[in-house]
Design a protein around this motif. Structure first.
Motif, PDB file in Angstrom:
ATOM      1  N   UNK A 138      36.354 -20.992 -15.496  1.00 53.70           N
ATOM      2  CA  UNK A 138      36.471 -22.261 -14.778  1.00 53.70           C
ATOM      3  C   UNK A 138      35.061 -22.778 -14.503  1.00 53.70           C
ATOM      4  N   UNK A 139      34.728 -23.974 -14.980  1.00 52.17           N
ATOM      5  CA  UNK A 139      33.383 -24.518 -14.820  1.00 52.17           C
ATOM      6  C   UNK A 139      33.056 -24.925 -13.386  1.00 52.17           C
ATOM      7  N   UNK A 140      34.061 -25.102 -12.543  1.00 50.65           N
ATOM      8  CA  UNK A 140      33.817 -25.500 -11.154  1.00 50.65           C
ATOM      9  C   UNK A 140      33.593 -24.302 -10.242  1.00 50.65           C
ATOM     10  N   UNK A 141      34.293 -23.200 -10.516  1.00 50.32           N
ATOM     11  CA  UNK A 141      34.176 -22.014  -9.651  1.00 50.32           C
ATOM     12  C   UNK A 141      33.356 -20.901 -10.280  1.00 50.32           C
ATOM     13  N   UNK A 142      33.198 -20.919 -11.618  1.00 52.57           N
ATOM     14  CA  UNK A 142      32.494 -19.851 -12.315  1.00 52.57           C
ATOM     15  C   UNK A 142      33.321 -18.585 -12.463  1.00 52.57           C
ATOM     16  N   UNK A 143      34.597 -18.655 -12.101  1.00 52.86           N
ATOM     17  CA  UNK A 143      35.455 -17.466 -12.158  1.00 52.86           C
ATOM     18  C   UNK A 143      36.263 -17.444 -13.453  1.00 52.86           C
ATOM     19  N   UNK A 144      36.627 -16.231 -13.852  1.00 55.63           N
ATOM     20  CA  UNK A 144      37.460 -16.045 -15.024  1.00 55.63           C
ATOM     21  C   UNK A 144      38.822 -16.688 -14.784  1.00 55.63           C
TER      22      UNK A 144
ATOM     23  N   UNK B 113      38.964 -30.644 -21.616  1.00 54.62           N
ATOM     24  CA  UNK B 113      38.191 -31.733 -21.008  1.00 54.62           C
ATOM     25  C   UNK B 113      36.946 -31.269 -20.290  1.00 54.62           C
ATOM     26  N   UNK B 114      36.366 -30.187 -20.754  1.00 54.19           N
ATOM     27  CA  UNK B 114      35.137 -29.608 -20.191  1.00 54.19           C
ATOM     28  C   UNK B 114      35.316 -29.045 -18.783  1.00 54.19           C
ATOM     29  N   UNK B 115      36.542 -28.850 -18.348  1.00 57.09           N
ATOM     30  CA  UNK B 115      36.767 -28.209 -17.044  1.00 57.09           C
ATOM     31  C   UNK B 115      36.666 -26.691 -17.167  1.00 57.09           C
ATOM     32  N   UNK B 116      36.822 -26.195 -18.393  1.00 60.16           N
ATOM     33  CA  UNK B 116      36.750 -24.757 -18.657  1.00 60.16           C
ATOM     34  C   UNK B 116      35.798 -24.515 -19.821  1.00 60.16           C
ATOM     35  N   UNK B 117      35.306 -23.294 -19.951  1.00 62.70           N
ATOM     36  CA  UNK B 117      34.469 -22.905 -21.078  1.00 62.70           C
ATOM     37  C   UNK B 117      35.058 -21.665 -21.724  1.00 62.70           C
ATOM     38  N   UNK B 118      35.236 -21.714 -23.054  1.00 61.80           N
ATOM     39  CA  UNK B 118      35.692 -20.563 -23.825  1.00 61.80           C
ATOM     40  C   UNK B 118      34.477 -19.830 -24.368  1.00 61.80           C
ATOM     41  N   UNK B 119      34.455 -18.519 -24.184  1.00 62.80           N
ATOM     42  CA  UNK B 119      33.368 -17.679 -24.683  1.00 62.80           C
ATOM     43  C   UNK B 119      33.998 -16.667 -25.644  1.00 62.80           C
ATOM     44  N   UNK B 120      34.097 -17.058 -26.912  1.00 64.10           N
ATOM     45  CA  UNK B 120      34.740 -16.200 -27.902  1.00 64.10           C
ATOM     46  C   UNK B 120      33.747 -15.149 -28.370  1.00 64.10           C
ATOM     47  N   UNK B 121      34.184 -13.893 -28.335  1.00 62.85           N
ATOM     48  CA  UNK B 121      33.327 -12.764 -28.719  1.00 62.85           C
ATOM     49  C   UNK B 121      33.959 -12.053 -29.903  1.00 62.85           C
ATOM     50  N   UNK B 122      33.193 -11.948 -30.984  1.00 59.63           N
ATOM     51  CA  UNK B 122      33.650 -11.335 -32.229  1.00 59.63           C
ATOM     52  C   UNK B 122      32.879 -10.056 -32.505  1.00 59.63           C
TER      53      UNK B 122
END
Length: 153
Positions: A109-115, A62-71
């Motif tokens: 976490x999109x609210x805190x910017x933390x992993x 629900x856009x509360x988190x962001x996935x950054x997939x690295x290949x």
């Protein structure tokens, strides 16, 4: 080297991959393997300066988190290591293979910017690791291990 069934002549893979087969089906007609000459040990070492990392960023939960997939593509993965308790047993050839895509996905976490967590791929699956239960050092070491080797667990 690019091999084709029934063809004794091996082809060097073009730097832009322009001579690789196309179509998306695995018919077993082509495969990639190490050269069987004095270049084999050079290919096994790889060249980190020319390596490319591909990144895919997408919203999650629900856009509360962001996935950054690295290949990253590993042209060669070395032999596996059997880990029994505190002991490691290195195999000479078992698990050694050519051509492997490795990936990991930090979830922020999109609210805190933390992993928040991190996903580590494995051959037939993978696992999410909760970042709040691991120190930054152990996560960094695990990420390093994920992109340098495929002999996990």
């Amino acid at each position: 080297m690019l091999y084709q069934s029934g063809n004794p002549i091996r082809m060097a893979i073009d730097a832009n991959d322009s001579n690789l087969p196309e179509g998306g089906a695995n018919d077993g007609e082509y495969w990639i393997d190490l050269p069987n000459d004095n270049r084999e040990s050079y290919v096994k070492l790889g060249n980190i300066e020319s390596a490319e990392l591909y990144v895919h960023v997408k919203p999650a939960l629900g856009r509360t988190l962001t996935d950054i997939t690295k290949w990253v593509f590993c042209p060669f993965n070395g032999a596996m290591t059997l880990k029994v308790g505190m002991l490691n047993f290195a195999f000479k050839k078992v698990g050694q293979h050519v051509g492997d895509w490795e990936h990991f996905t930090p979830r922020v976490n999109n609210f805190t910017g933390k992993l928040w967590s991190i996903y580590f791929s494995q051959h037939s699956g993978g696992e999410w690791v909760d970042a709040l239960q691991r120190s930054d050092c152990s996560i960094t070491q695990t990420v390093d291990h994920t992109i340098r080797s495929s002999d996990r667990k």
